[in-house]
Write a protein that holds these residues in place. Structure first.
Motif, short mmCIF file in Angstrom:
data_model
loop_
_atom_site.label_atom_id
_atom_site.label_comp_id
_atom_site.label_asym_id
_atom_site.label_seq_id
_atom_site.Cartn_x
_atom_site.Cartn_y
_atom_site.Cartn_z
N ILE A 197 140.27 37.12 82.40
CA ILE A 197 139.23 36.97 81.37
C ILE A 197 139.37 35.61 80.67
CG2 ILE A 197 138.40 37.83 79.14
CD1 ILE A 197 139.10 40.65 80.13
N GLY A 198 140.61 35.25 80.33
CA GLY A 198 140.84 33.96 79.68
C GLY A 198 140.41 32.80 80.57
N SER A 199 140.67 32.91 81.86
CA SER A 199 140.30 31.85 82.81
C SER A 199 138.79 31.70 82.90
CB SER A 199 140.89 32.15 84.19
OG SER A 199 142.29 32.17 84.14
N ILE A 200 138.09 32.85 82.90
CA ILE A 200 136.63 32.82 82.97
C ILE A 200 136.05 32.16 81.72
CG2 ILE A 200 134.55 34.26 82.94
CD1 ILE A 200 136.11 36.26 84.71
N ILE A 201 136.56 32.56 80.55
CA ILE A 201 136.08 31.98 79.28
C ILE A 201 136.33 30.49 79.26
CG2 ILE A 201 136.50 31.91 76.78
CD1 ILE A 201 137.08 34.93 76.94
N LEU A 202 137.53 30.07 79.66
CA LEU A 202 137.87 28.65 79.66
C LEU A 202 137.01 27.87 80.64
CD1 LEU A 202 139.76 26.46 78.55
CD2 LEU A 202 141.37 27.02 80.39
N SER A 203 136.77 28.43 81.83
CA SER A 203 135.96 27.75 82.85
C SER A 203 134.53 27.55 82.39
CB SER A 203 135.99 28.56 84.15
OG SER A 203 137.28 28.65 84.67
N ILE A 204 133.95 28.58 81.77
CA ILE A 204 132.58 28.48 81.27
C ILE A 204 132.49 27.42 80.17
CG2 ILE A 204 130.82 29.69 79.91
CD1 ILE A 204 131.55 32.23 81.51
N ASN A 205 133.47 27.39 79.28
CA ASN A 205 133.48 26.40 78.21
C ASN A 205 133.57 24.98 78.76
OD1 ASN A 205 133.89 27.27 75.05
ND2 ASN A 205 134.33 28.95 76.45
N ILE A 206 134.46 24.77 79.70
CA ILE A 206 134.61 23.44 80.31
C ILE A 206 133.32 23.03 81.00
CG2 ILE A 206 135.79 22.13 82.11
CD1 ILE A 206 138.33 23.75 81.42
N TYR A 207 132.71 23.95 81.72
CA TYR A 207 131.47 23.65 82.44
C TYR A 207 130.36 23.24 81.48
CZ TYR A 207 127.11 24.42 84.91
OH TYR A 207 125.84 24.26 85.42
#
Length: 230
Positions: free
Chosen positions: A19-29
């Motif tokens: 979940i943390g990885s998904i949140i971080l990836s979306i934010n970076i994108y």
């Protein structure tokens, strides 16, 4: 409870990391895909159809400092001849709480050199997605400069561009606010970007649609009936 945690610790840990990885990836994108469209110098902004000032907290008719900063920046962008119209988009879902009329009255009270016809009001901009969707579908805006603080600007531009608006962002300086306040803004924004990503992905509808009022028409068509008669 302790037994359950011990038994499922590995699954909980993996799920948390995922979940943390998904949140971080979306934010970076969202940040990386929009940073080239964000400006801090009004002179460098391209010319567009409209400035969109996003609402923030008001108390009766008194603007919060956050909203006042946004509105002054929006007016200065009009002064710089970067757009002909200004769209004030915010929450006016209740009679006793009205961001958009508070913004309009502030412009008039301060005697800014902006004609009534240039001022458009979106009374159903309940969140950033609603504001951008309605800017495109209700006000027929094709190109815009969005005005908000730095923590909020990338998400705003991302939503607008995803919906088909040629959008640029003007990032209002937020350095005068306390570090704790700015930290809270940024922490909350990480989750709000995920919601924006979901809304764009699912092509969500806004809370309200409404009659079309093209940004090339008379802005007073979007004013409240009572206010029009004053």
């Amino acid at each position: 409870m302790k037994t359950f945690l011990k038994k499922h610790f590995k699954k909980i840990l993996i799920t948390g990391i995922l979940i943390g990885s998904i949140i971080l990836s979306i934010n970076i994108y969202i940040v990386k895909s929009t940073e080239k469209y964000v400006y801090t110098d009004i002179k460098k902004l391209p010319k567009v159809e409209a400035v969109i000032v996003l609402g923030a907290k008001v108390s009766k008719e008194k603007l919060s400092y956050v909203l006042e900063d946004r509105l002054i920046a929006g007016v200065n962008i009009i002064y710089a001849d970067k757009a002909e119209a200004i769209l004030l988009s915010g929450d006016h879902g209740r009679k006793e709480y009205d961001e958009v009329n508070s913004m309009r009255k502030y412009i008039i009270r301060r005697n800014f050199n902006i004609q009534n016809e240039q001022i458009f009001m979106d009374h159903a901009g309940f969140d950033t997605y609603d504001s951008m969707f309605r800017a495109k579908e209700i006000f027929n805006i094709k190109s815009a400069i969005i005005v908000t603080q730095d923590f909020h600007i990338n998400r705003s531009v991302y939503i607008a561009r995803s919906l088909g608006i040629e959008a640029y962002g003007f990032s209002v300086d937020e350095s005068m606010y306390k570090e704790t306040v700015r930290f809270n803004w940024k922490a909350r924004e990480m989750l709000t970007r995920v919601k924006a990503f979901k809304d764009v992905l699912l092509n969500s509808n806004p809370t309200y649609f409404g009659e079309k009022i093209p940004i090339t028409s008379n802005g007073m068509k979007s004013w409240d009936t009572i206010e029009k008669s004053k």
